[in-house]
Motif scaffolding. Structure first.
Motif, PDB file in Angstrom:
ATOM      1  N   GLY A 126       0.799  -1.214   0.000  1.00 15.51           N
ATOM      2  CA  GLY A 126       0.000   0.000   0.000  1.00 15.51           C
ATOM      3  C   GLY A 126       0.833   1.267   0.000  1.00 15.51           C
ATOM      4  O   GLY A 126       1.927   1.335  -0.578  1.00 15.51           O
ATOM      5  N   SER A 127       0.325   2.299   0.697  1.00 14.47           N
ATOM      6  CA  SER A 127       0.959   3.612   0.678  1.00 14.47           C
ATOM      7  C   SER A 127       2.340   3.597   1.335  1.00 14.47           C
ATOM      8  O   SER A 127       3.235   4.340   0.925  1.00 14.47           O
ATOM      9  CB  SER A 127       0.062   4.635   1.374  1.00 14.47           C
ATOM     10  N   ALA A 128       2.527   2.756   2.356  1.00 20.91           N
ATOM     11  CA  ALA A 128       3.833   2.687   3.020  1.00 20.91           C
ATOM     12  C   ALA A 128       4.904   2.192   2.046  1.00 20.91           C
ATOM     13  O   ALA A 128       6.021   2.714   2.010  1.00 20.91           O
ATOM     14  CB  ALA A 128       3.761   1.781   4.245  1.00 20.91           C
ATOM     15  N   ALA A 129       4.565   1.185   1.250  1.00 18.02           N
ATOM     16  CA  ALA A 129       5.507   0.664   0.264  1.00 18.02           C
ATOM     17  C   ALA A 129       5.798   1.695  -0.812  1.00 18.02           C
ATOM     18  O   ALA A 129       6.931   1.826  -1.282  1.00 18.02           O
ATOM     19  CB  ALA A 129       4.949  -0.613  -0.364  1.00 18.02           C
ATOM     20  N   LEU A 130       4.777   2.449  -1.196  1.00 21.13           N
ATOM     21  CA  LEU A 130       4.948   3.488  -2.213  1.00 21.13           C
ATOM     22  C   LEU A 130       5.903   4.574  -1.717  1.00 21.13           C
ATOM     23  O   LEU A 130       6.780   5.046  -2.444  1.00 21.13           O
ATOM     24  CB  LEU A 130       3.591   4.089  -2.568  1.00 21.13           C
ATOM     25  N   LYS A 131       5.766   4.947  -0.454  1.00 20.93           N
ATOM     26  CA  LYS A 131       6.646   5.969   0.124  1.00 20.93           C
ATOM     27  C   LYS A 131       8.089   5.460   0.226  1.00 20.93           C
ATOM     28  O   LYS A 131       9.036   6.197  -0.063  1.00 20.93           O
ATOM     29  CB  LYS A 131       6.128   6.376   1.506  1.00 20.93           C
ATOM     30  N   PHE A 150       8.208  -0.479 -14.736  1.00 22.09           N
ATOM     31  CA  PHE A 150       7.205  -1.000 -15.661  1.00 22.09           C
ATOM     32  C   PHE A 150       5.845  -0.533 -15.141  1.00 22.09           C
ATOM     33  O   PHE A 150       5.374  -1.034 -14.106  1.00 22.09           O
ATOM     34  CB  PHE A 150       7.272  -2.523 -15.726  1.00 22.09           C
ATOM     35  N   PRO A 151       5.203   0.402 -15.824  1.00 14.02           N
ATOM     36  CA  PRO A 151       3.987   1.025 -15.279  1.00 14.02           C
ATOM     37  C   PRO A 151       2.843   0.049 -15.012  1.00 14.02           C
ATOM     38  O   PRO A 151       1.976   0.340 -14.181  1.00 14.02           O
ATOM     39  CB  PRO A 151       3.591   2.041 -16.358  1.00 14.02           C
ATOM     40  N   GLU A 152       2.832  -1.095 -15.713  1.00 13.40           N
ATOM     41  CA  GLU A 152       1.755  -2.062 -15.479  1.00 13.40           C
ATOM     42  C   GLU A 152       2.088  -3.036 -14.348  1.00 13.40           C
ATOM     43  O   GLU A 152       1.261  -3.875 -13.983  1.00 13.40           O
ATOM     44  CB  GLU A 152       1.451  -2.821 -16.768  1.00 13.40           C
ATOM     45  N   ALA A 169       2.914   7.418 -11.830  1.00 13.87           N
ATOM     46  CA  ALA A 169       2.530   8.821 -11.711  1.00 13.87           C
ATOM     47  C   ALA A 169       3.040   9.411 -10.401  1.00 13.87           C
ATOM     48  O   ALA A 169       3.464  10.579 -10.355  1.00 13.87           O
ATOM     49  CB  ALA A 169       1.009   8.970 -11.800  1.00 13.87           C
ATOM     50  N   HIS A 170       3.015   8.620  -9.344  1.00 15.16           N
ATOM     51  CA  HIS A 170       3.527   9.089  -8.054  1.00 15.16           C
ATOM     52  C   HIS A 170       5.022   9.365  -8.136  1.00 15.16           C
ATOM     53  O   HIS A 170       5.507  10.410  -7.656  1.00 15.16           O
ATOM     54  CB  HIS A 170       3.246   8.043  -6.981  1.00 15.16           C
ATOM     55  N   LEU A 171       5.760   8.453  -8.765  1.00 16.49           N
ATOM     56  CA  LEU A 171       7.194   8.666  -8.925  1.00 16.49           C
ATOM     57  C   LEU A 171       7.475   9.903  -9.776  1.00 16.49           C
ATOM     58  O   LEU A 171       8.353  10.704  -9.452  1.00 16.49           O
ATOM     59  CB  LEU A 171       7.835   7.445  -9.570  1.00 16.49           C
ATOM     60  N   TYR A 172       6.765  10.021 -10.874  1.00 19.92           N
ATOM     61  CA  TYR A 172       6.964  11.153 -11.785  1.00 19.92           C
ATOM     62  C   TYR A 172       6.790  12.479 -11.049  1.00 19.92           C
ATOM     63  O   TYR A 172       7.627  13.387 -11.168  1.00 19.92           O
ATOM     64  CB  TYR A 172       5.978  11.040 -12.939  1.00 19.92           C
TER      65      TYR A 172
END
Length: 268
Positions: A126-131, A150-152, A169-172
């Protein structure tokens, strides 16, 4: 004959990969990340591509290399095959893959991936992994590295409907660097979950970079539109090259789409 060549390549690939891992394992604690890259990774990729070309007859054509900018960069590539996890690496000076965390747990391979400072992500975190992924990417970007995602999120069969995830998109928006879209048709020649490898020419198209600063919804829409349109075009070229050797379902779909009966007739 194609299956036999594919089997021989598969055996040769795993044998060569094992030999490279064992040869460099004693020096792993002493090698710098760049040293491992120059003396290990690039040679392993070159050997694999040579075996694929000689045994199977599969080559590659890279278009748009002039579109690769210098410096830090976010690379967003279509993902149809294991092929691009190797073949895209030599295009960049210091790339870091974003890969699923489970790969880091594979003995020996995971040690090399950690030494090369690839970026693991827990796809269920989830969000923790994304951060956590973003923090790692920002630290590597500060060293001038290129981040490849790889966006998919996972391999998609050639011709499958797109399934782009929010992470790109978050990384960008977090990294503030150009995003380089890459289209390809590798799934026609090195299908996922199959031993079969088809002879022919894999096409890769490096599209013009997208400058930083777009809103997240717009970058998602643009990436999907640009990559999918180019990948569909490369898919059509690959199907034309393969002819009767192409996957039956894709041949049938291409035939139906090109049939006059599938084109609406306008009222005169």
């Amino acid at each position: 004959m194609t299956f036999l060549r594919s089997l021989v390549f598969q055996i040769a690939f795993y044998l060569v990969t094992t030999l490279y891992l064992l040869a460099f394992l004693p020096a792993l604690p002493l090698l710098s990340r760049q040293g491992l890259w120059r003396t290990g990774v690039l040679w392993w990729v070159a050997t694999t591509m040579f075996l694929l070309r000689v045994i199977v007859g599969t080559r590659a054509e890279f278009r748009g290399i002039e579109n690769i900018p210098e410096g830090p960069l976010l690379i967003a590539s279509k993902h149809q095959s294991a092929w691009e996890t190797l073949a895209l690496l030599p295009l960049f000076s210091d790339p870091a893959f974003i890969l699923k965390r489970e790969l880091m747990s594979i003995p020996v391979f995971g040690w090399f991936a950690a030494r090369a400072r690839m970026i693991p992500v827990d796809r269920k975190g989830g969000s923790a992994a994304l951060k956590a992924m973003t923090r790692r990417a920002q630290a590597d970007m500060a060293e001038g590295r290129q981040i490849l995602i790889f966006p998919e999120g996972t391999r998609r069969p050639a011709g499958a409907p797109p399934d782009y995830k929010f992470g790109v998109a978050h990384l960008y928006s977090s990294l503030g660097v150009p995003c380089l879209p890459i289209a390809l048709n590798s799934g026609l020649y090195w299908p996922r979950r199959s031993i079969l490898k088809r002879p022919g020419t894999i096409l890769v198209e490096i599209l013009p970079p997208i400058p930083p600063g777009l809103p997240r919804q717009k970058i998602m829409a643009r990436l999907e539109a640009d990559i999918e349109a180019a990948s569909d075009r490369l898919l059509a070229e690959g199907l034309a090259e393969l002819g009767p050797r192409a996957p039956a379902d894709l041949r049938a779909r291409a035939s139906a789409e090109s049939s006059p009966l599938s084109t609406p007739v306008e009222n005169s």
